[in-house]
Write a protein that holds these residues in place. Structure first.
Motif, PDB file in Angstrom:
ATOM      1  N   ILE A 250      11.353 -17.586  83.203  1.00 19.09           N
ATOM      2  CA  ILE A 250      11.209 -18.690  84.148  1.00 19.09           C
ATOM      3  C   ILE A 250       9.738 -19.077  84.241  1.00 19.09           C
ATOM      4  CG2 ILE A 250      11.587 -19.492  86.513  1.00 19.09           C
ATOM      5  CD1 ILE A 250      13.749 -17.330  86.774  1.00 19.09           C
ATOM      6  N   PHE A 251       9.451 -20.362  84.061  1.00 14.16           N
ATOM      7  CA  PHE A 251       8.065 -20.811  84.200  1.00 14.16           C
ATOM      8  C   PHE A 251       7.927 -21.726  85.410  1.00 14.16           C
ATOM      9  CE2 PHE A 251      10.050 -23.946  81.333  1.00 14.16           C
ATOM     10  CZ  PHE A 251       9.630 -25.171  81.866  1.00 14.16           C
ATOM     11  N   GLY A 252       6.761 -21.633  86.039  1.00 15.73           N
ATOM     12  CA  GLY A 252       6.484 -22.439  87.217  1.00 15.73           C
ATOM     13  C   GLY A 252       5.247 -21.899  87.909  1.00 15.73           C
TER      14      GLY A 252
ATOM     15  N   ALA B 239      -2.609 -24.559  75.615  1.00 17.39           N
ATOM     16  CA  ALA B 239      -2.650 -24.939  77.036  1.00 17.39           C
ATOM     17  C   ALA B 239      -3.927 -24.439  77.709  1.00 17.39           C
ATOM     18  CB  ALA B 239      -1.425 -24.394  77.759  1.00 17.39           C
ATOM     19  N   LEU B 240      -4.470 -23.307  77.220  1.00 15.87           N
ATOM     20  CA  LEU B 240      -5.702 -22.755  77.776  1.00 15.87           C
ATOM     21  C   LEU B 240      -6.950 -23.309  77.088  1.00 15.87           C
ATOM     22  CD1 LEU B 240      -4.600 -19.016  78.126  1.00 15.87           C
ATOM     23  CD2 LEU B 240      -5.162 -20.569  80.019  1.00 15.87           C
ATOM     24  N   GLY B 241      -6.744 -24.128  76.059  1.00 16.78           N
ATOM     25  CA  GLY B 241      -7.880 -24.691  75.342  1.00 16.78           C
ATOM     26  C   GLY B 241      -8.607 -23.675  74.491  1.00 16.78           C
ATOM     27  N   LYS B 242      -7.887 -22.669  73.972  1.00 16.98           N
ATOM     28  CA  LYS B 242      -8.511 -21.605  73.183  1.00 16.98           C
ATOM     29  C   LYS B 242      -8.106 -21.707  71.714  1.00 16.98           C
ATOM     30  CE  LYS B 242      -8.595 -18.260  77.024  1.00 16.98           C
ATOM     31  NZ  LYS B 242     -10.060 -18.130  77.106  1.00 16.98           N
ATOM     32  N   ARG B 243      -9.017 -21.226  70.853  1.00 20.57           N
ATOM     33  CA  ARG B 243      -8.733 -21.149  69.417  1.00 20.57           C
ATOM     34  C   ARG B 243      -8.990 -19.720  68.961  1.00 20.57           C
ATOM     35  NH1 ARG B 243     -11.869 -25.566  66.069  1.00 20.57           N
ATOM     36  NH2 ARG B 243     -10.442 -24.762  64.481  1.00 20.57           N
ATOM     37  N   LYS B 244      -7.931 -19.031  68.588  1.00 18.20           N
ATOM     38  CA  LYS B 244      -8.038 -17.647  68.135  1.00 18.20           C
ATOM     39  C   LYS B 244      -7.002 -17.401  67.051  1.00 18.20           C
ATOM     40  CE  LYS B 244      -9.452 -15.515  72.545  1.00 18.20           C
ATOM     41  NZ  LYS B 244      -9.122 -14.438  73.517  1.00 18.20           N
ATOM     42  N   PRO B 245      -7.295 -16.483  66.134  1.00 21.82           N
ATOM     43  CA  PRO B 245      -6.269 -16.118  65.143  1.00 21.82           C
ATOM     44  C   PRO B 245      -5.160 -15.283  65.780  1.00 21.82           C
ATOM     45  CG  PRO B 245      -8.238 -14.777  64.847  1.00 21.82           C
ATOM     46  CD  PRO B 245      -8.585 -15.812  65.877  1.00 21.82           C
ATOM     47  N   VAL B 246      -3.928 -15.561  65.370  1.00 17.71           N
ATOM     48  CA  VAL B 246      -2.775 -14.779  65.813  1.00 17.71           C
ATOM     49  C   VAL B 246      -2.467 -13.763  64.713  1.00 17.71           C
ATOM     50  CG1 VAL B 246      -0.349 -14.854  66.491  1.00 17.71           C
ATOM     51  CG2 VAL B 246      -1.890 -16.709  67.167  1.00 17.71           C
TER      52      VAL B 246
ATOM     53  N   GLU C  88       4.758 -28.804  80.894  1.00 19.45           N
ATOM     54  CA  GLU C  88       4.398 -28.219  82.180  1.00 19.45           C
ATOM     55  C   GLU C  88       3.318 -27.140  82.083  1.00 19.45           C
ATOM     56  OE1 GLU C  88       5.738 -29.251  85.193  1.00 19.45           O
ATOM     57  OE2 GLU C  88       6.594 -30.838  83.942  1.00 19.45           O
ATOM     58  N   LEU C  89       3.215 -26.477  80.925  1.00 18.93           N
ATOM     59  CA  LEU C  89       2.349 -25.308  80.810  1.00 18.93           C
ATOM     60  C   LEU C  89       0.878 -25.586  81.119  1.00 18.93           C
ATOM     61  CD1 LEU C  89       2.500 -22.308  80.264  1.00 18.93           C
ATOM     62  CD2 LEU C  89       2.233 -22.769  77.821  1.00 18.93           C
ATOM     63  N   PRO C  90       0.274 -26.674  80.618  1.00 24.43           N
ATOM     64  CA  PRO C  90      -1.137 -26.918  80.959  1.00 24.43           C
ATOM     65  C   PRO C  90      -1.371 -27.011  82.467  1.00 24.43           C
ATOM     66  CG  PRO C  90      -0.471 -28.312  79.133  1.00 24.43           C
ATOM     67  CD  PRO C  90       0.786 -27.670  79.663  1.00 24.43           C
ATOM     68  N   LYS C  91      -0.443 -27.626  83.185  1.00 19.79           N
ATOM     69  CA  LYS C  91      -0.592 -27.736  84.645  1.00 19.79           C
ATOM     70  C   LYS C  91      -0.482 -26.367  85.310  1.00 19.79           C
ATOM     71  CE  LYS C  91       2.660 -30.925  84.650  1.00 19.79           C
ATOM     72  NZ  LYS C  91       3.681 -31.883  85.127  1.00 19.79           N
TER      73      LYS C  91
ATOM     74  N   VAL D 182      -5.283 -33.696  79.390  1.00 23.15           N
ATOM     75  CA  VAL D 182      -6.354 -34.200  78.539  1.00 23.15           C
ATOM     76  C   VAL D 182      -7.069 -33.043  77.847  1.00 23.15           C
ATOM     77  CG1 VAL D 182      -8.568 -35.396  78.487  1.00 23.15           C
ATOM     78  CG2 VAL D 182      -6.716 -36.279  79.908  1.00 23.15           C
ATOM     79  N   ASP D 183      -7.422 -31.991  78.619  1.00 26.95           N
ATOM     80  CA  ASP D 183      -8.086 -30.815  78.050  1.00 26.95           C
ATOM     81  C   ASP D 183      -7.219 -30.173  76.968  1.00 26.95           C
ATOM     82  OD1 ASP D 183     -10.216 -31.121  79.729  1.00 26.95           O
ATOM     83  OD2 ASP D 183      -9.481 -29.702  81.232  1.00 26.95           O
ATOM     84  N   SER D 184      -5.903 -30.053  77.278  1.00 25.91           N
ATOM     85  CA  SER D 184      -4.997 -29.432  76.328  1.00 25.91           C
ATOM     86  C   SER D 184      -4.901 -30.247  75.055  1.00 25.91           C
ATOM     87  CB  SER D 184      -3.610 -29.271  76.955  1.00 25.91           C
ATOM     88  OG  SER D 184      -2.732 -28.635  76.069  1.00 25.91           O
TER      89      SER D 184
END
Length: 300
Positions: free
Chosen positions: A139-141, A217-224, A280-283, A290-292
């Motif tokens: 559940i997300f929210g 959504a967090l504005g991050k760049r990382k290798p998975v 919804e996730l960025p919020k 915009v950032d996302s």
């Protein structure tokens, strides 16, 4: 309502009040919520539940209490199974009963959480109560634990993002708005009596895709980076020796099982809005769209 002050409880209370219901918010502390009087209701005490319900004499009981990790005497069996048994014992004759379970609930599950959720469902179905059971996926929210804490910490705390195995495990996260609408709607639809509904969202994602969504959504760049399952099988028990492990053994078992099902039966039954996680996730994480969007473009 039991568990009224929790993440799901607050949303369901808000939705019930919006529809004009009188709501009594049950919790161990007896705290009220805006518009809902508080009632002290400890589901692990049969006498306590009998007193709480006896004082109110409700026309419906919504049972939401659950735990994702065991702590002290608050075990899965005590909370999920015995707690449900106590709530059912206190249910007034003729009262409507709506039960919060979980997708993947199965007495035979390797996860203690899912196993006891399945045992609780069996109690409900054999109780003779006028019940409806809901089995939500993740559940997300606002204020959710998985996307707002577990997954956020997983993608934030190291220079790389560890991915469990090949990351193919499927999930259909569902919005808290959809969950609240379903629980409230069950009280208004007699055709849902005796039914079990799986609550899932409109889009299915793999675990790897959820990690990538969280990063964007967090504005991050990382290798998975995939972590082989044999290594995870060794690491998770060691993590659980920490006071606040990043992932519990039960959360790990549930991730391996995945959490997906057809959303259409519940959507049709309750006319659900079916909000999309990606929108919804960025919020939820405090990032603007915009950032996302900028982060996604820079990663392309």
């Amino acid at each position: 309502m039991t568990g009224a002050t929790g993440f799901v409880g607050k949303a369901v209370v808000t939705e019930l009040l919006r529809r004009g219901y009188t709501v009594f918010a049950g919790s161990r502390e007896g705290k009220g919520l805006p518009g809902a009087a508080g009632v002290k209701a400890d589901v692990t005490s049969r006498e306590g539940m009998l007193a709480a319900v006896g004082d109110v004499q409700p026309s419906a009981v919504i049972h939401l209490v659950g735990i994702i990790a065991e702590k002290g005497d608050q075990t899965f069996g005590k909370v999920h199974v015995e707690g449900t048994r106590n709530v059912l014992a206190a249910l007034p004759a003729g009262a409507r009963y709506v039960h919060m379970s979980a997708l993947g609930a199965d007495p035979a599950s390797k996860s203690g959480y899912s196993s006891t959720k399945g045992q609780a469902e069996q109690l409900v179905r054999t109780s003779g109560a006028a019940y409806t059971i809901f089995e939500p996926s993740l559940i997300f929210g606002p204020g959710d634990d998985f996307f707002g804490r577990v997954l956020k910490n997983l993608v934030s705390q190291a220079p790389i993002v560890p991915q469990i195995g090949d990351g193919h495990f499927p999930f259909r996260p569902v919005s808290i708005q959809d969950v609240a609408a379903a629980f409230a709607g069950a009280l208004e639809r007699p055709e849902t009596l005796g039914q079990t509904y799986q609550l899932t969202g409109p889009v299915q994602y793999s675990f790897r895709e959820l990690l990538q969504l969280e990063l964007r959504a967090l504005g991050k760049r990382k290798p998975v980076v995939p972590v082989p399952l044999p290594l995870m099988n060794l690491a998770v028990p060691l993590m659980n020796m920490l006071p606040n492990p990043p992932i519990t053994k039960d959360q790990y078992a549930m991730l391996l099982e995945g959490s997906t099902a057809d959303p259409e039966p519940a959507r049709r039954a309750f006319d659900l809005p079916m909000l999309n996680l990606e929108e919804e996730l960025p919020k939820l994480l405090g990032k603007s769209a915009v950032d996302s969007g900028k982060a996604e473009k820079s990663s392309a």
